[in-house]
Scaffold this motif. Structure first.
Motif, short mmCIF file in Angstrom:
data_model
loop_
_atom_site.label_atom_id
_atom_site.label_comp_id
_atom_site.label_asym_id
_atom_site.label_seq_id
_atom_site.Cartn_x
_atom_site.Cartn_y
_atom_site.Cartn_z
N GLU B 30 16.59 0.14 -11.03
CA GLU B 30 15.52 -0.64 -10.43
C GLU B 30 15.07 -1.68 -11.44
OE1 GLU B 30 13.24 2.88 -8.07
OE2 GLU B 30 12.03 1.58 -9.33
N PHE B 32 12.43 -4.35 -12.91
CA PHE B 32 11.01 -4.71 -12.87
C PHE B 32 10.92 -6.21 -13.07
CE2 PHE B 32 9.60 -0.41 -14.85
CZ PHE B 32 10.17 0.24 -13.80
N ARG B 51 11.58 -3.77 -8.37
CA ARG B 51 10.15 -3.49 -8.32
C ARG B 51 9.43 -4.75 -8.77
NH1 ARG B 51 7.68 1.68 -11.23
NH2 ARG B 51 9.16 2.64 -9.81
N PRO B 65 -0.20 -2.07 14.31
CA PRO B 65 -0.28 -0.60 14.27
C PRO B 65 0.71 0.08 15.23
CG PRO B 65 -2.26 -1.55 15.26
CD PRO B 65 -1.43 -2.70 14.80
N LEU B 68 3.90 -0.16 13.30
CA LEU B 68 3.64 0.21 11.91
C LEU B 68 4.29 -0.79 10.96
CD1 LEU B 68 4.08 4.08 12.05
CD2 LEU B 68 1.95 2.81 11.84
N TYR B 111 7.21 -1.19 6.29
CA TYR B 111 7.04 -0.42 7.52
C TYR B 111 6.33 0.88 7.20
CZ TYR B 111 9.92 -3.87 9.74
OH TYR B 111 10.38 -5.07 10.21
N GLY B 112 5.13 1.00 7.72
CA GLY B 112 4.35 2.19 7.46
C GLY B 112 2.91 1.89 7.82
N VAL B 113 2.06 2.84 7.46
CA VAL B 113 0.65 2.66 7.76
C VAL B 113 0.04 1.72 6.74
CG1 VAL B 113 -1.54 3.85 7.94
CG2 VAL B 113 0.54 4.93 8.74
N ASP B 116 -5.49 1.53 2.83
CA ASP B 116 -6.86 1.01 2.75
C ASP B 116 -7.02 -0.02 1.64
OD1 ASP B 116 -7.46 2.72 4.73
OD2 ASP B 116 -8.34 4.26 3.43
N LYS B 148 -11.52 -1.18 -10.27
CA LYS B 148 -11.39 0.17 -10.83
C LYS B 148 -10.02 0.35 -11.46
CE LYS B 148 -12.75 4.01 -9.60
NZ LYS B 148 -12.72 5.29 -8.93
N ALA B 153 -5.83 5.42 -8.88
CA ALA B 153 -4.61 6.20 -8.69
C ALA B 153 -3.80 5.54 -7.59
CB ALA B 153 -4.97 7.62 -8.30
N GLU B 155 -2.30 4.70 -4.21
CA GLU B 155 -2.80 5.00 -2.88
C GLU B 155 -1.76 5.76 -2.10
OE1 GLU B 155 -5.96 4.06 -0.14
OE2 GLU B 155 -4.00 3.29 0.36
N GLY B 159 5.87 4.97 0.83
CA GLY B 159 6.77 5.67 1.75
C GLY B 159 8.02 6.13 1.06
N ARG B 160 8.11 7.39 0.83
CA ARG B 160 9.37 7.85 0.27
C ARG B 160 9.89 9.01 1.05
NH1 ARG B 160 8.79 9.36 -5.68
NH2 ARG B 160 10.99 9.43 -5.43
#
Lengths: 689, 160
Positions: B30, B32, B51, B65, B68, B111-113, B116, B148, B153, B155, B159-160
């Motif tokens: 991968e 960077f 990445r 939604p 997704l 592709y995913g949710v 936030d 922060k 951390a 979120e 998706g893995r």
């Protein structure tokens, strides 16, 4: 006050460890028995001191003494008592103190053994154990004391010191900042102690190996003495790894069990070299060869244990495990380097003493096959090590920032594991000594048939990926080899001794517990292999947003979204708990409650799956999201993980196997009752065969 | 004679392990990269695992939604942490990157949710591949909240 007492106890322990190291060195060098025993006694005294220090820290945690910086950083009032107490190993400073405590306990146990027959080892075992202990106690007292407390400085700043700076007033925070929510899980409570027990237990065989080098008593004695320690170390490390992966499966919410995270790997590497060591010492005991190799392996394992502790606790690599960062990195680096140089120099000086008796008699003998498995273990270690250091190497050599992900490990470890399984089966079948390949080939017939049957079953059950079929064949082959060998042994006894077959079987196991205990451990690895093949080759997943009453289908499973409840808990979580019905082939089989816990203070969500588990498969449902839409709609991600339950079952079998292999033997002629009570027994060498 | 056979065997094992590592590194590597570097080496990087990190431009966030599908554009931020510090810390660097119209940018599809933390001036670390259409297809999406930054951390939403 109490915190200061804890610090004082740790400090005394540190001074004692330095004294024990120095006195052991002097006593061993000058052959001064008084100093040698004095060193041992000093080493013994460290354990009660650290017990007190650890109990004090536990007390501070249990009773919410947030004025102590460490307590503040890992605990809060709302956490249940068991989590507050076990937060002892929830952060860096505490877990290092805990490490020292476990190390001290093992040092204590080793110090109390009956040294009568191995008197010359004593000072050097004390030296190497105390030296390791001294290093960790240095971290506990100088670099990372967990007993610092908060002070309000005249400037208005709040800082943590052991002793109050001039003009400072004690500061009492109202509450702690709490343990990272991801760590609030029973699996995470048990995982570090097991891993650490495995780690520290490997220090004992290392210390004995070094003692054997110093004293030139390089026969198999040191190996026989430390076998229980090695077995215990192996088992704890194994259990620690499995507990960790169970935690990842239950808490991280990604449907997997192993992510090839650098920290996972750093715990995996000493397990690999330790396993290699466990096997190659058998060859030395049986055949008097591979002496140098065994020393190399134990040095490597020791260095990797330190490296593993360092990686987990220094934050040098960013991963889910490294929650803390601090300045202990350079200290670890120097210590690992120094110990490796010292050990290798010792080995170099004793190189000629470690000449083996004769060589490997033939390519297909058991000793040869053990050696090949060793090569594979080392190759696996190299693969893993290369993966961990690749980002550093890549940037230094090519200037390109790059890392290697799971595909690297899977692609490299897959073929190596296959070869390993093959060797595992062959080594079970092959006799010691001169072996013609035809003999081995004849022995392979029945296990191969079992392997074919296993692959046939896999085909029939629709596990049809080529790699998986090969895997099932090999697992069947190894299992077949084990049962075949047990049967042949029992049958031979039955014929010779004219006893019933079940009694022959019992005698076979009790007379040669190391070998057959080892077989049971191998069976656990096979069971684990079934689970790994299942999830690695056949995992399926899908995700969708469902309105209430809608359904989602994956393979033969369907879930129906029944409803969602959102509520707050008294420990500061907002919980969204969905209810889904699970149907398999149209039959309702379970109601699951996947949920998301949002830790309000930490602003961190945690996704807890609902899992329907059978021996055939696990159906794993995640509630991914509900907020962006409405309470009526929620997004689910579902995983179908075939056979993974076998993976979770395997450690129980391994525990059984190690218990069979390592259970202390009753000594035939106890010298005195006291000696018997103290002595960790060593089992007689198993008969060749 | 015997010895030579063993040496040959050991050499064979060594060679195959080296080959295994070499070929697996090729398969699992991968890179960077920063957005600038990725665009400069676009041709060479198509199809490779990459990445890349950048600042999320709030106006470009699009979420479907039903399918997704998450789409957004990220702007270049320096990859070197010391450089970030020299420019006044991550929060400031991200804000400037979003405001600066001359920064190089790249569109990301995931592709995913929608997580936030996916919002204006967040730092997105996406792992995936660059398509021939110049769009970055992310398999994994990590977001760091700039205010922060120290404590943040990853979120849930990778998706893995």
């Amino acid at each position: 006050m109490l915190a200061l007492m804890g610090y004082a106890l740790t400090l005394v322990a540190f001074v004692l460890s330095l004294y024990a190291t120095g006195a052991a060195l002097w006593g061993g060098w000058k052959r001064n028995a008084a100093f040698e025993w004095s060193a041992r006694n000093a080493m013994l005294a460290i354990f009660p001191l650290l017990t007190a220090a650890n109990l004090i820290l536990m007390y501070l945690l249990a009773y919410n003494h947030f004025e102590v910086e460490y307590v503040h950083s890992v605990s809060e009032m709302e956490m249940p008592l068991y989590l507050r107490v076990t937060a002892l190993w929830g952060g860096q400073a505490g877990s290092l103190l805990f490490w020292s405590w476990l190390m001290a306990a093992f040092a204590f146990a080793v110090g109390l053994r009956d040294w009568h027959r191995d008197r010359e080892f004593l000072p050097w075992v004390v030296f190497f154990t105390s030296l390791t202990l001294a290093f960790f106690l240095f971290l506990n007292t100088v670099l990372e004391p967990p007993f610092r407390r908060f002070w309000l400085l005249p400037s208005g700043k709040i800082e943590a010191y052991l002793f109050p700076p001039a003009g400072a007033k004690a500061f009492y925070p109202r509450n702690g900042s709490g343990l990272n929510p991801l760590l609030r899980h029973p699996g995470m409570v048990a995982h570090p102690p097991f891993l650490y027990l495995g780690f520290v237990s490997f220090v004992i065989p290392y210390a004995f190996a070094m003692a054997a080098l110093v004293t030139r008593r390089v026969d198999a004695r040191w190996i026989r003495l430390t076998r229980p320690w090695t077995l215990v170390a192996w088992l704890f490390l194994f259990l620690g790894l499995i507990l960790g992966s169970r935690w990842a499966y239950d808490v991280l919410g990604w449907g997997g069990y192993w992510g090839w995270d650098p920290v996972e790997i750093s715990a995996f590497m000493p397990w690999l070299t330790g396993t290699a060591f466990l096997h190659s010492v058998i060859v030395q005991e049986q055949r008097g060869i591979l002496k140098r190799w065994n020393i190399v392996l134990i040095i490597l394992t020791y260095a990797l244990v330190l490296f593993g502790t360092f990686l987990t606790r220094s934050g040098v690599l960013s991963s889910v495990h490294s929650f803390a960062q601090s300045a202990i990195g350079p200290a670890f680096f120097i210590f690992i380097g120094a110990m490796t140089v010292l050990s290798v120099e010792l080995l170099r000086r004793r190189w000629d003493d470690l000449e083996g008796k004769g060589g490997i008699p033939s390519f297909f003998s058991r000793e040869a096959l053990f050696l090949y498995t060793n090569y594979i273990f080392i190759s696996m270690t190299v693969v893993n090590f290369w993966g961990v250091v690749y980002p550093l190497v890549s940037e230094l050599v090519t200037g390109e920032k790059a890392s290697v992900g799971p595909p690297y490990y899977e692609r490299a470890m897959g073929p190596l594991s296959a070869v390993m399984l093959l060797l595992m089966g062959l080594a079970t079948l092959a006799p010691w000594g001169r072996v013609h390949w035809r003999r081995l080939a004849r022995l392979m017939v029945i296990p191969s048939l079992v392997g074919l049957a296993a692959a046939g079953w896999a085909w029939w059950a629709h596990y049809r990926a080529p790699g998986a079929l090969l895997g099932f064949f090999l697992l069947g082959f190894v299992a077949g080899a084990i049962f075949y060998d047990i049967f042949r042994g029992a049958w031979a006894r039955h014929r010779v001794h004219k006893e019933p077959l079940w009694r022959s079987l019992w005698r076979l196991f009790t007379r040669n517990r190391r070998r057959y205990g080892g077989y049971v451990v191998h069976l656990s690895i096979i069971v684990m292999g079934v689970g790994i093949i299942g999830i690695e080759f056949f995992q399926a997943e899908t995700q969708r947003t469902l309105a209430q009453g809608e359904s989602l289908t994956l393979r033969e499973y369907t879930i129906v979204y029944d409803g969602l409840a959102i509520f707050n808990t008294h420990d500061g979580r907002q919980v969204a708990r969905a209810e889904v019905s699970v149907y398999k082939d149209g039959q309702k089989v379970a109601v699951l409650h996947p949920r998301q816990d949002y830790y309000i203070k930490d602003q961190q969500p945690m996704t807890i799956p609902g899992v329907y588990s059978t021996w055939g498969e696990e159906f794993y449902v995640l509630l991914v999201s509900w907020k962006p839409i409405t309470v009526e709609g929620a997004t689910f991600k579902v995983y179908h993980n075939p056979l993974v339950k076998w993976l979770w079952a395997s450690p129980w079998i391994a525990i059984l196997g190690i218990l069979i292999a390592a259970w202390p033997e009753r000594r035939r002629k106890p010298a005195t009752a006291r000696a018997r009570a103290r002595r960790p027994a060593s089992a007689p060498a198993p008969a060749a065969g | 004679m015997e010895n030579r056979k063993y040496l040959f065997g050991i050499f064979l094992i060594l060679a195959s392990v080296v080959y295994l590592i070499y070929s697996s590194v090729k398969a699992g590597q991968e890179y960077f990269l920063t957005v600038d570097e990725l665009l400069a080496r676009q041709e060479e990087m198509i199809g490779r695992k990459i990445r890349v990190s950048g600042a999320v431009i709030g106006d470009t966030i699009f979420y479907d939604p039903e399918k997704l599908e998450v789409r957004f554009t990220i702007a270049h931020v320096p990859g070197d942490l010391d450089e970030v510090e020299a420019q006044g810390g991550m929060a400031k660097v991200l804000a400037e990157a979003v405001r600066d119209p001359n920064r190089s940018r790249i569109e990301v599809v995931y592709y995913g949710v929608k997580p936030d933390l996916l919002r204006n001036e967040a730092q997105a670390i996406v792992t995936g591949t660059l398509g021939e259409d110049g769009v970055f297809y992310a398999d994994e999406l990590l977001l760091k909240c700039p205010t922060k930054y120290e404590a943040a951390a990853p979120e849930a939403g990778s998706g893995r």
